[in-house]
Design a protein around this motif. Structure first.
Motif, PDB file in Angstrom:
ATOM      1  N   LEU A   1       1.038  -1.092  -0.005  1.00  0.00           N
ATOM      2  CA  LEU A   1       0.127   0.129   0.369  1.00  0.00           C
ATOM      3  C   LEU A   1       1.114   1.079  -0.024  1.00  0.00           C
ATOM      4  O   LEU A   1       0.475   2.208  -0.720  1.00  0.00           O
ATOM      5  N   ILE A   2       1.669   0.997   0.549  1.00  0.00           N
ATOM      6  CA  ILE A   2       2.819   2.635   1.492  1.00  0.00           C
ATOM      7  C   ILE A   2       3.122   3.162  -0.442  1.00  0.00           C
ATOM      8  O   ILE A   2       3.609   4.078  -1.041  1.00  0.00           O
ATOM      9  N   SER A   3       3.706   1.658  -1.391  1.00  0.00           N
ATOM     10  CA  SER A   3       4.425   1.837  -2.622  1.00  0.00           C
ATOM     11  C   SER A   3       3.532   2.591  -3.725  1.00  0.00           C
ATOM     12  O   SER A   3       4.153   3.424  -4.647  1.00  0.00           O
ATOM     13  N   MET A   4       2.243   1.717  -3.118  1.00  0.00           N
ATOM     14  CA  MET A   4       0.915   2.148  -4.479  1.00  0.00           C
ATOM     15  C   MET A   4       1.622   3.852  -4.090  1.00  0.00           C
ATOM     16  O   MET A   4       1.582   4.672  -5.010  1.00  0.00           O
ATOM     17  N   LEU A   5       0.972   4.317  -3.088  1.00  0.00           N
ATOM     18  CA  LEU A   5       0.911   5.525  -2.563  1.00  0.00           C
ATOM     19  C   LEU A   5       2.000   6.649  -3.375  1.00  0.00           C
ATOM     20  O   LEU A   5       1.221   7.800  -3.970  1.00  0.00           O
ATOM     21  N   CYS A   6       3.412   5.951  -3.006  1.00  0.00           N
ATOM     22  CA  CYS A   6       4.496   6.651  -3.629  1.00  0.00           C
ATOM     23  C   CYS A   6       4.705   6.813  -4.469  1.00  0.00           C
ATOM     24  O   CYS A   6       4.650   7.987  -5.796  1.00  0.00           O
ATOM     25  N   CYS A   7       3.975   5.897  -5.889  1.00  0.00           N
ATOM     26  CA  CYS A   7       3.989   6.263  -6.889  1.00  0.00           C
ATOM     27  C   CYS A   7       2.390   6.998  -7.661  1.00  0.00           C
ATOM     28  O   CYS A   7       2.513   7.927  -8.087  1.00  0.00           O
ATOM     29  N   VAL A   8       1.522   6.316  -6.662  1.00  0.00           N
ATOM     30  CA  VAL A   8       0.551   7.411  -7.379  1.00  0.00           C
ATOM     31  C   VAL A   8       0.447   8.914  -6.971  1.00  0.00           C
ATOM     32  O   VAL A   8       0.735   9.610  -7.750  1.00  0.00           O
ATOM     33  N   ALA A   9       1.683   9.658  -5.755  1.00  0.00           N
ATOM     34  CA  ALA A   9       2.662  10.883  -5.737  1.00  0.00           C
ATOM     35  C   ALA A   9       3.192  11.440  -6.858  1.00  0.00           C
ATOM     36  O   ALA A   9       3.046  12.657  -6.789  1.00  0.00           O
ATOM     37  N   LEU A  10       3.929  10.216  -6.915  1.00  0.00           N
ATOM     38  CA  LEU A  10       5.199  10.802  -8.033  1.00  0.00           C
ATOM     39  C   LEU A  10       4.206  10.546  -9.388  1.00  0.00           C
ATOM     40  O   LEU A  10       4.448  11.897  -9.896  1.00  0.00           O
ATOM     41  N   ILE A  11       3.619  10.180  -9.959  1.00  0.00           N
ATOM     42  CA  ILE A  11       2.203  10.361 -10.739  1.00  0.00           C
ATOM     43  C   ILE A  11       1.616  12.122 -10.821  1.00  0.00           C
ATOM     44  O   ILE A  11       1.920  12.263 -11.857  1.00  0.00           O
ATOM     45  N   ALA A  12       1.108  11.350  -9.667  1.00  0.00           N
ATOM     46  CA  ALA A  12       0.154  13.442  -9.584  1.00  0.00           C
ATOM     47  C   ALA A  12       1.749  14.795  -9.270  1.00  0.00           C
ATOM     48  O   ALA A  12       1.180  15.332  -9.793  1.00  0.00           O
ATOM     49  N   PHE A  13       2.374  14.683  -8.691  1.00  0.00           N
ATOM     50  CA  PHE A  13       3.848  15.370  -9.133  1.00  0.00           C
ATOM     51  C   PHE A  13       3.771  15.443  -9.922  1.00  0.00           C
ATOM     52  O   PHE A  13       4.247  16.922 -10.583  1.00  0.00           O
ATOM     53  N   PHE A  14       4.667  14.879 -10.927  1.00  0.00           N
ATOM     54  CA  PHE A  14       4.885  15.035 -12.611  1.00  0.00           C
ATOM     55  C   PHE A  14       3.274  15.610 -13.674  1.00  0.00           C
ATOM     56  O   PHE A  14       3.528  16.350 -14.583  1.00  0.00           O
ATOM     57  N   ASP A  15       2.124  15.416 -12.781  1.00  0.00           N
ATOM     58  CA  ASP A  15       1.019  16.074 -13.409  1.00  0.00           C
ATOM     59  C   ASP A  15       1.056  17.177 -13.111  1.00  0.00           C
ATOM     60  O   ASP A  15       0.518  18.164 -13.777  1.00  0.00           O
ATOM     61  N   GLY A  16       1.868  17.233 -11.415  1.00  0.00           N
ATOM     62  CA  GLY A  16       0.915  18.991 -11.375  1.00  0.00           C
ATOM     63  C   GLY A  16       2.109  19.900 -12.624  1.00  0.00           C
ATOM     64  O   GLY A  16       1.918  21.263 -12.629  1.00  0.00           O
ATOM     65  N   TRP A  17       3.297  19.112 -13.346  1.00  0.00           N
ATOM     66  CA  TRP A  17       3.437  20.215 -13.806  1.00  0.00           C
ATOM     67  C   TRP A  17       3.372  20.705 -15.054  1.00  0.00           C
ATOM     68  O   TRP A  17       3.577  21.535 -15.765  1.00  0.00           O
ATOM     69  N   ALA A  18       2.310  19.887 -15.773  1.00  0.00           N
ATOM     70  CA  ALA A  18       1.376  19.730 -16.944  1.00  0.00           C
ATOM     71  C   ALA A  18       0.299  20.836 -16.823  1.00  0.00           C
ATOM     72  O   ALA A  18       0.716  21.661 -17.959  1.00  0.00           O
ATOM     73  N   ALA A  19      -0.184  20.919 -16.280  1.00  0.00           N
ATOM     74  CA  ALA A  19      -1.166  21.894 -16.442  1.00  0.00           C
ATOM     75  C   ALA A  19      -0.324  23.846 -16.618  1.00  0.00           C
ATOM     76  O   ALA A  19      -1.068  24.068 -17.221  1.00  0.00           O
ATOM     77  N   PRO A  20       0.187  23.612 -15.401  1.00  0.00           N
ATOM     78  CA  PRO A  20       0.702  25.129 -16.078  1.00  0.00           C
ATOM     79  C   PRO A  20       1.524  25.479 -16.750  1.00  0.00           C
ATOM     80  O   PRO A  20       1.650  26.850 -17.820  1.00  0.00           O
ATOM     81  N   VAL A  21       2.118  24.773 -17.632  1.00  0.00           N
ATOM     82  CA  VAL A  21       3.191  24.378 -18.705  1.00  0.00           C
ATOM     83  C   VAL A  21       2.288  24.468 -19.768  1.00  0.00           C
ATOM     84  O   VAL A  21       2.517  25.752 -20.776  1.00  0.00           O
ATOM     85  N   GLN A  22       1.198  23.924 -19.920  1.00  0.00           N
ATOM     86  CA  GLN A  22      -0.111  23.915 -20.986  1.00  0.00           C
ATOM     87  C   GLN A  22      -0.442  25.093 -21.322  1.00  0.00           C
ATOM     88  O   GLN A  22      -0.952  25.388 -21.951  1.00  0.00           O
ATOM     89  N   SER A  23      -0.767  26.092 -20.029  1.00  0.00           N
ATOM     90  CA  SER A  23      -1.722  27.477 -20.208  1.00  0.00           C
ATOM     91  C   SER A  23      -0.457  28.457 -20.196  1.00  0.00           C
ATOM     92  O   SER A  23      -0.485  29.225 -21.536  1.00  0.00           O
ATOM     93  N   SER A  24       0.946  28.019 -20.371  1.00  0.00           N
ATOM     94  CA  SER A  24       2.130  29.218 -20.689  1.00  0.00           C
ATOM     95  C   SER A  24       2.566  28.829 -21.981  1.00  0.00           C
ATOM     96  O   SER A  24       2.738  30.258 -22.718  1.00  0.00           O
TER      97      SER A  24
END
Length: 138
Positions: free
Chosen positions: A93-116
């Motif tokens: 479970l912990i490693s799944m949540l870490c993967c989810v966090a990493l995916i969301a972290f990288f996804d957090g880059w996409a929206a502002p970059v796309q807007s710019s």
């Protein structure tokens, strides 16, 4: 050429967002089938929100150093590679949540970059239309 680029950007981002929704729903279904704990399931959206929030602090540094297109491509590649771990390894479970966090972290880059990128890809009179299109798929 500009119009084609914005269509490719919109299509790519909408497909990435669809994939995100599907993996989150699948993950929630799997965890609920294993544990039947609503409290445990609430960790997923909390982890995603926290990771995207933390990611927003790193975007200005990335935009200063790299081109927007490169950040977007690297972000999607990193998300895909972390997501592939779900299919390759049996995780706790912990490693799944870490993967989810990493995916969301990288996804957090996409929206502002796309807007710019959007004002550079479309004419001023079509910017409102394309902003609406991107917001619908986000």
């Amino acid at each position: 050429m500009k119009n084609r680029s914005v269509i490719f950007l919109w299509f790519g981002q909408s497909q990435a967002n669809l994939a995100d929704v599907l993996y989150i729903v699948a993950l929630i279904s799997i965890l609920y089938a294993q544990n039947s704990s609503p409290v445990l399931l609430s960790c997923i959206p909390f982890t995603i929100t926290t990771a995207k929030f933390l990611s927003s602090f790193t975007v200005p540094f990335l935009i200063d150093r790299y081109r927007a297109k490169r950040i977007l491509v690297v972000s999607q590649l990193l998300k895909t590679s972390v997501l592939s771990m779900f299919f390759l390894w049996h995780m706790s479970l912990i490693s799944m949540l870490c993967c989810v966090a990493l995916i969301a972290f990288f996804d957090g880059w996409a929206a502002p970059v796309q807007s710019s990128m959007l004002p550079h890809l479309v004419d001023k009179e079509k910017l409102l239309k394309w902003n609406s299109m991107f917001n619908v798929t986000d």
